[in-house]
Design an enzyme around this catalytic site. Structure first.
Site, PDB file in Angstrom:
ATOM      1  CG  HIS A 166      -2.107  -1.187   1.087  1.00  0.00           C
ATOM      2  ND1 HIS A 166      -2.977  -1.231   0.296  1.00  0.00           N
ATOM      3  CD2 HIS A 166      -1.913  -2.371   1.880  1.00  0.00           C
ATOM      4  CE1 HIS A 166      -3.873  -2.154   0.668  1.00  0.00           C
ATOM      5  NE2 HIS A 166      -3.111  -3.017   1.311  1.00  0.00           N
ATOM      6  CG  ASN A 170      -7.948  -4.482   0.396  1.00  0.00           C
ATOM      7  OD1 ASN A 170      -7.051  -3.683   0.530  1.00  0.00           O
ATOM      8  ND2 ASN A 170      -7.694  -5.835   0.663  1.00  0.00           N
TER       9      ASN A 170
END
Length: 485
Positions: free
Chosen positions: A56, A129
């Site tokens: 990320h 997510n």
């Protein structure tokens, strides 16, 4: 003191007389070590980047608020969900997963969807997510999985063989792989995608009654995806496309919003449901557990400084508030440790004292010292517990709600191993055009894989999900479905 408050100063506040020329011995030099302003600038420059996130790394963020639209106090005692109309400030960070900090936004990848609620009982982080499931269901496999998404240690190139080798040897990944390779694998913008808590969590009400819960953020902008050719073109021409789109939308007053829904499962159903409800590679059928509206999230303010707010933001699925607790989800259990530990390494042991991470309620604990300790570091107050001097102490009413555990201590898998029904159902829900694009995306991704055995093994998984699914992929790869399945 000068009335001019716009003087350039050193970090210790002294005015800088010359910021164009370093101090030297004569016009040619050499440079003098006594030029402490020069030394400070160079030393700070060398340390301007904190290590990028292992996963990320590339992200965008925004501030906003969450407003409760339905009374859910019968399910949870969490104060920020206590009544209709209650607003809580929040910050969100969207991100890709596998790419580096400078990678393109429009790649095929899941998107991180991390929300920090600044509640009166402390920060609550929901770190999910844009997909309701994940590739693996046990945290012990996470480092290996992420290694396959990174670069080959010799060539320093992305390695499709490693990716598909791991997936083909981890059939639990099939559901997420099918989602990733579908149209949803490349969202049109960060505003046009759903978000999910993905894991199962536990809600507890004021009477101590508990239920299992899953979170769904539904975009009010509608789901829109990006076709492969457009995504590839934008990745080359404008790699920060999603980041800019989010910033500009908010700057122009077009505030993106999501409605939060939850699925609620009675505690006892976990023992009888036909899929393990704590397996993050599976979903709960909405026919069995319908969506219940909870509230609305609105993003209405851009960061003033990307580094201070987006890059230094830290999220952990272990940041709970009273009324919200962990479940036995094995992947979640590993993340409870791993995320906060990553922040202690990447940002520092006192990362929670930074303004973007600091709770907006009083904090009372006996943690002291460490790098970058901010404020008075606890002053002269008592620094241990229990104590006889009136220092902060435990509150038994905030103990977690117990749940039953049983079995031998051992390295064991989940009891349920049906990894094919749900991805097969998903495939059959798609239109013919969507199926064709899904197959083409998979074939394009698998084509470079070096070993035929890896391709055949993965084809077998697709075939078990749906015979047509596996057969079409095999044919486009110029292979046959393995006879022994």
């Amino acid at each position: 003191m000068s009335s001019n408050d716009n003087h350039l100063t050193t970090s210790w506040g002294a005015p800088v007389g010359d910021n164009q020329n370093s101090q030297t011995a004569g016009t040619r030099g050499p440079t003098l070590i006594q030029d402490v302003h020069l030394l400070e600038k160079l030393a700070h420059f060398n340390r301007e980047r904190i290590p990028e996130r292992v996963v990320h790394a590339k992200g965008a963020g925004a501030h906003g608020y969450f407003e409760v639209t339905r009374d859910v106090s019968q399910y949870t005692k969490a104060a920020f969900l206590s009544h209709i109309g209650k607003r809580t400030p929040m910050f969100i960070r969207f991100s890709t997963v596998a790419g580096e900090l400078g990678s393109a936004d429009t790649v095929r990848d899941p998107r991180g969807f991390a929300v920090k609620f600044y509640t009166e009982e402390g920060n609550y982080d929901l770190v999910g997510n844009n997909t309701p499931v994940f590739f693996i269901r046990d945290a012990i496999k996470f480092p290996d999985f992420i290694h396959t998404q990174k670069r080959h240690p010799q060539t320093h190139l992305k390695n499709p063989t490693a990716v598909w080798d791991f997936w083909s040897l981890s059939p639990e990944s099939l559901h997420q792989v099918t989602i990733l390779m579908s149209d949803r694998g490349i969202p049109a913008t960060l505003r046009h995608m759903h978000g999910f808590g993905s894991h199962t969590f536990k809600w507890v009400n004021a009477e101590g009654q508990a239920i299992w819960v899953k979170y769904h953020f539904k975009t009010e902008q509608g789901v829109q995806n990006m076709d492969v050719e457009t995504a590839a073109r934008i990745a080359g021409e404008h790699p920060d496309y999603h980041t800019e789109d989010l910033f500009n939308a908010i700057a122009n007053g077009d505030f993106p919003a999501w409605k939060l829904y939850v699925q609620i499962m009675p505690i006892e159903d976990a023992d009888t449901y036909h899929f393990d409800p704590f397996d993050v590679t599976k979903v709960w059928s909405q026919k069995d557990y319908p969506l219940i509206e909870v509230g609305r999230m609105v993003l209405d303010r851009n960061p003033e400084n990307y580094f201070a707010e987006v890059e230094q933001a830290t999220f952990s699925p272990g940041s709970f508030v009273p009324g919200i607790e962990a479940s036995p989800d094995k992947m979640l259990q590993g993340r409870l440790f791993a995320y906060a530990d990553a922040h202690r390494y990447r940002v520092g042991p006192n990362h929670n004292q930074l303004p973007i991470n600091r709770p907006q309620c009083p904090v009372h604990n006996h943690q002291r010292d460490g790098a970058m300790a901010y404020g008075d570091n606890g002053g002269a107050s008592v620094y241990y517990e229990p104590n006889s001097f009136g220092g902060p102490k435990e509150s038994p009413e905030h103990k977690i709600s117990p749940f039953d555990v049983s079995g031998q201590a051992a390295s064991v898998a989940y009891d349920h191993d049906d990894h094919y029904t749900q991805p097969g159902d998903l495939y059959r829900l798609l239109s013919e055009d969507e199926r064709a694009r899904l197959v083409r995306n998979i074939v394009d991704s698998m084509q470079p894989v070096e070993l035929v055995d890896i391709k055949l093994r993965q084809i077998g998984h697709f075939y078990k999900a749906d015979p047509e699914f596996g057969t079409r992929i095999a044919e486009e790869l110029g292979l046959s479905v393995p006879a022994a399945l």
